[in-house]
Design a protein around this motif. Structure first.
Motif, mmCIF file in Angstrom:
data_model
loop_
_atom_site.group_PDB
_atom_site.id
_atom_site.type_symbol
_atom_site.label_atom_id
_atom_site.label_comp_id
_atom_site.label_asym_id
_atom_site.label_seq_id
_atom_site.Cartn_x
_atom_site.Cartn_y
_atom_site.Cartn_z
ATOM 1 N N UNK A 158 35.295 74.973 38.330
ATOM 2 C CA UNK A 158 35.393 74.515 36.940
ATOM 3 C C UNK A 158 36.831 74.117 36.623
ATOM 4 N N UNK A 159 37.786 74.971 37.002
ATOM 5 C CA UNK A 159 39.202 74.637 36.768
ATOM 6 C C UNK A 159 39.596 73.356 37.495
ATOM 7 N N UNK A 160 39.086 73.176 38.713
ATOM 8 C CA UNK A 160 39.401 71.988 39.493
ATOM 9 C C UNK A 160 38.868 70.709 38.886
ATOM 10 N N UNK A 161 37.880 70.836 38.014
ATOM 11 C CA UNK A 161 37.313 69.640 37.378
ATOM 12 C C UNK A 161 37.987 69.316 36.045
ATOM 13 N N UNK A 162 38.926 70.127 35.617
ATOM 14 C CA UNK A 162 39.547 69.977 34.300
ATOM 15 C C UNK A 162 40.929 69.341 34.384
ATOM 16 N N UNK A 163 40.974 68.110 34.827
ATOM 17 C CA UNK A 163 42.257 67.405 34.952
ATOM 18 C C UNK A 163 42.913 67.181 33.594
ATOM 19 N N UNK A 164 42.154 67.311 32.509
ATOM 20 C CA UNK A 164 42.733 67.107 31.178
ATOM 21 C C UNK A 164 43.667 68.238 30.756
ATOM 22 N N UNK A 165 43.533 69.429 31.335
ATOM 23 C CA UNK A 165 44.460 70.492 30.960
ATOM 24 C C UNK A 165 44.989 71.317 32.129
ATOM 25 N N UNK A 166 44.545 71.061 33.342
ATOM 26 C CA UNK A 166 45.076 71.761 34.517
ATOM 27 C C UNK A 166 46.119 70.868 35.201
ATOM 28 N N UNK A 167 47.133 71.469 35.800
ATOM 29 C CA UNK A 167 48.123 70.659 36.525
ATOM 30 C C UNK A 167 47.458 69.855 37.644
ATOM 31 N N UNK A 168 47.933 68.653 37.862
ATOM 32 C CA UNK A 168 47.371 67.782 38.893
ATOM 33 C C UNK A 168 47.368 68.457 40.263
ATOM 34 N N UNK A 169 48.421 69.216 40.561
ATOM 35 C CA UNK A 169 48.510 69.886 41.856
ATOM 36 C C UNK A 169 47.373 70.893 42.028
ATOM 37 N N UNK A 170 46.970 71.550 40.946
ATOM 38 C CA UNK A 170 45.865 72.514 41.015
ATOM 39 C C UNK A 170 44.539 71.796 41.230
ATOM 40 N N UNK A 171 44.284 70.758 40.448
ATOM 41 C CA UNK A 171 42.992 70.069 40.582
ATOM 42 C C UNK A 171 42.863 69.452 41.972
ATOM 43 N N UNK A 172 43.961 68.932 42.498
ATOM 44 C CA UNK A 172 43.944 68.360 43.847
ATOM 45 C C UNK A 172 43.645 69.441 44.885
ATOM 46 N N UNK A 173 44.266 70.597 44.743
ATOM 47 C CA UNK A 173 44.087 71.688 45.709
ATOM 48 C C UNK A 173 42.698 72.320 45.616
ATOM 49 N N UNK A 174 42.124 72.386 44.414
ATOM 50 C CA UNK A 174 40.820 73.027 44.228
ATOM 51 C C UNK A 174 39.647 72.082 44.483
ATOM 52 N N UNK A 175 39.916 70.792 44.568
ATOM 53 C CA UNK A 175 38.862 69.801 44.784
ATOM 54 C C UNK A 175 37.993 70.076 46.015
ATOM 55 N N UNK A 176 38.543 70.522 47.145
ATOM 56 C CA UNK A 176 37.686 70.785 48.315
ATOM 57 C C UNK A 176 36.591 71.827 48.064
ATOM 58 N N UNK A 177 36.752 72.651 47.029
ATOM 59 C CA UNK A 177 35.733 73.658 46.742
ATOM 60 C C UNK A 177 34.403 73.028 46.328
ATOM 61 N N UNK A 178 34.439 71.783 45.876
ATOM 62 C CA UNK A 178 33.201 71.131 45.452
ATOM 63 C C UNK A 178 32.326 70.761 46.641
ATOM 64 N N UNK A 179 32.914 70.232 47.697
ATOM 65 C CA UNK A 179 32.124 69.720 48.813
ATOM 66 C C UNK A 179 32.218 70.549 50.088
ATOM 67 N N UNK A 180 33.312 71.232 50.297
ATOM 68 C CA UNK A 180 33.544 71.905 51.569
ATOM 69 C C UNK A 180 33.205 73.386 51.565
ATOM 70 N N UNK A 181 32.738 73.911 50.452
ATOM 71 C CA UNK A 181 32.451 75.341 50.391
ATOM 72 C C UNK A 181 30.949 75.569 50.469
ATOM 73 N N UNK A 182 30.475 76.233 51.519
ATOM 74 C CA UNK A 182 29.034 76.445 51.674
ATOM 75 C C UNK A 182 28.500 77.418 50.624
ATOM 76 N N UNK A 183 27.218 77.323 50.305
ATOM 77 C CA UNK A 183 26.625 78.262 49.340
ATOM 78 C C UNK A 183 26.742 79.701 49.851
ATOM 79 N N UNK A 184 26.835 80.621 48.923
ATOM 80 C CA UNK A 184 26.958 82.032 49.284
ATOM 81 C C UNK A 184 25.648 82.595 49.830
ATOM 82 N N UNK A 185 24.538 82.122 49.295
ATOM 83 C CA UNK A 185 23.235 82.628 49.703
ATOM 84 C C UNK A 185 22.307 81.468 50.019
ATOM 85 N N UNK A 186 21.388 81.721 50.895
ATOM 86 C CA UNK A 186 20.403 80.694 51.225
ATOM 87 C C UNK A 186 19.460 80.492 50.045
ATOM 88 N N UNK A 187 18.883 79.289 49.961
ATOM 89 C CA UNK A 187 18.051 78.949 48.818
ATOM 90 C C UNK A 187 16.882 79.915 48.650
#
Length: 136
Positions: A87-116
């Motif tokens: 959520x923080x990584x998606x908030x470029x309107x109030x989070x520092x650019x360096x944070x959103x850039x660093x947290x962006x991989x969590x959207x695509x590169x982080x596997x689900x915690x539990x199986x469906x």
């Protein structure tokens, strides 16, 4: 010097194993506090001593460091913490650019915690507890 030093709380015992679930939140609190105190100290020093250009430069380095620290912390904590960082990584309107850039991989590169099927079973069990859920 207003740049980050070291990493972690001095004298802290090694991180507990994943099986020791009661110790993990306490460790996380120490890590969050440790990261926070560096930011507070940097803010105080920057506000007192530096020109605006130098402040911007120092904060860019600080935000790079902070984004990496949070990224690594949420990966060890998983679950709710990863979702919060997404959520923080998606908030470029109030989070520092360096944070959103660093947290962006969590959207695509982080596997689900539990199986469906595990999640589906939990949802079905929860829905069976209410009349409206049973209707679905």
């Amino acid at each position: 010097d207003v740049l980050p030093r070291g990493g972690g709380v001095r004298g802290r015992k090694p991180r507990p194993s994943a099986a020791d679930t009661h110790a993990i939140p306490r460790t996380a609190v120490l890590e969050i506090y440790d990261a926070h105190i560096h930011v507070v100290r940097a803010h105080e020093a920057v506000q007192r001593k530096l020109s605006q250009d130098k402040r911007d430069e120092v904060w860019a380095v600080r935000h790079e460091w902070g984004g990496a620290k949070v990224y690594n912390l949420v990966l060890t904590m998983s679950g709710f913490y990863v979702k919060s960082a997404q959520i923080l990584g998606s908030k470029a309107d109030f989070m520092p650019e360096q944070w959103t850039k660093r947290l962006r991989p969590l959207f695509d590169d982080h596997p689900p915690e539990r199986r469906f099927h595990v999640v589906a079973r939990a949802v079905e069990r929860y829905l069976s507890l209410t009349e409206r859920g049973r209707e679905l």
